[in-house]
Design an enzyme around this catalytic site. Structure first.
Site, PDB file in Angstrom:
ATOM      1  N   LYS A 223      -5.302  36.306  42.025  1.00 50.99           N
ATOM      2  CA  LYS A 223      -4.909  36.464  43.434  1.00 50.99           C
ATOM      3  C   LYS A 223      -3.711  37.422  43.536  1.00 50.99           C
ATOM      4  CE  LYS A 223      -6.730  31.922  44.702  1.00 50.99           C
ATOM      5  NZ  LYS A 223      -6.533  30.494  44.973  1.00 50.99           N
TER       6      LYS A 223
ATOM      7  N   GLN B 264      -1.814  26.099  44.930  1.00 44.54           N
ATOM      8  CA  GLN B 264      -3.043  26.014  44.145  1.00 44.54           C
ATOM      9  C   GLN B 264      -3.353  24.552  43.798  1.00 44.54           C
ATOM     10  OE1 GLN B 264      -5.027  28.624  43.592  1.00 44.54           O
ATOM     11  NE2 GLN B 264      -6.510  27.505  42.359  1.00 44.54           N
TER      12      GLN B 264
ATOM     13  N   ASP C 278      -5.213  29.307  53.260  1.00 47.79           N
ATOM     14  CA  ASP C 278      -6.302  28.541  52.631  1.00 47.79           C
ATOM     15  C   ASP C 278      -7.185  27.861  53.688  1.00 47.79           C
ATOM     16  OD1 ASP C 278      -6.631  28.535  49.859  1.00 47.79           O
ATOM     17  OD2 ASP C 278      -4.878  27.245  49.530  1.00 47.79           O
TER      18      ASP C 278
END
Ligand code: GUN
Length: 289
Positions: free
Chosen positions: A52, A96, A119
């Site tokens: 990412k 994460q 997200d």
């Protein structure tokens, strides 16, 4: 059989975003900045987060990686989230998953400012998605939708069977594919660990989304001729066949299933590549929030 080349489409999307960054720069506007919080040293999470951050650099975004050891307390993590919520430089950030067991995932997700929740995991954003209102879509389901769109795959009236009801993939993708939109308008069956007649369900599917995290679970005898198969699985299997010491397996037994399909995603190079591209797209959107 046509391969749904997630890597190729993700590269196209990233190139489109890079163009937008050039235009933002030229107009003297703010450059998007994504931050990622990584707790611990889980091998897969390390790989995803590194990917990412690298993608951000490639397309001209700013990026920050914030690391904590597995021993971080919940309140320390929540404090960092609060800092990122207030930091004007950071447009969007992710924490994460998975997190260590002593940290409440719900508390963490709720602590993220919905305007920076690239997200799309915050309940406010999940609610908007469910109602069909504009918001951040979770990156993996968004990537699946975008892949179907860019290959102009017909979805209206099709029976879509989703395997797995996770909050990150199965549940949101089932909602998105049932919406009155394109891609969407599917009749969706959401299958999970308690589903009894799984094989019968799968054999009725025009579109299969396999997101249960069981390597090579879907075999040729479970798939209708001509089905569209989207494989979300990415499980690391230890092997001495390569220097990495592991290989990646999807949820679908690709070699035997692929000949029956009209379209199928490979693993790797399918949905995984799309997930990162869509996270970047959400970050671009976050700048104007
Ligand atoms: N772990 C697996 N997939 C994801 C994702 O899309 N976002 C975050 N934050 N963690 C994940």
């Amino acid at each position: 059989m046509i391969l749904l080349d997630g890597k190729k489409i993700a590269d196209q999307i990233k190139a489109e975003i890079a163009q937008e960054v050039i235009q933002l720069k030229a107009a003297g506007k703010k450059i998007p900045h994504l931050a990622a919080i990584l707790v611990g040293h889980d091998g897969a999470s390390e790989t995803y987060v590194a990917s990412k951050v690298k993608s951000c650099e490639k397309i001209g975004f700013g990026s920050s990686l914030i690391r904590f050891e597995n021993t971080v307390t919940e309140s320390e993590l929540l404090k960092k989230i609060d800092e990122l919520n207030k930091d004007k430089e950071i447009d969007g950030f992710i924490v994460q998953l998975p997190l260590p067991n002593h940290i409440s995932v719900d508390k963490v997700i709720n602590a993220v400012d919905p305007k920076k929740d690239v997200d799309g995991f915050h309940p406010a954003n999940v609610g908007k998605m469910t109602l069909g209102l504009p918001t951040f879509l979770p990156a993996t389901p968004y990537g699946i939708i975008e892949l179907l769109k860019r290959y102009t795959i017909e979805t209206s009236g099709k029976h879509c069977v989703v395997l797995g009801r996770s909050n990150i993939v199965g549940t949101p993708v089932s909602i998105l594919l049932a919406r009155n939109a394109y891609p969407g308008n599917c009749t969706v069956t959401l299958c999970h660990s308690k589903t009894k007649n799984l094989k019968e369900m799968l054999l009725q599917a025009d579109i299969i989304i396999a997101a249960l995290g069981k390597p090579e679970f879907v075999t040729a005898d479970m798939v209708k001729q001509g089905a569209v198969v989207v494989d979300v699985g990415i499980t690391r299997i230890n092997t001495d066949k390569n220097p990495k010491g592991y290989e990646i397996k999807g949820d679908v037994k690709f070699d035997e299933v692929a000949p029956k399909c009209s379209y199928i995603t490979p693993v790797p190079g399918g949905v995984g590549a799309m997930t990162i591209a869509m996270l970047l797209k959400n970050t671009l959107l976050a700048v104007s929030k």
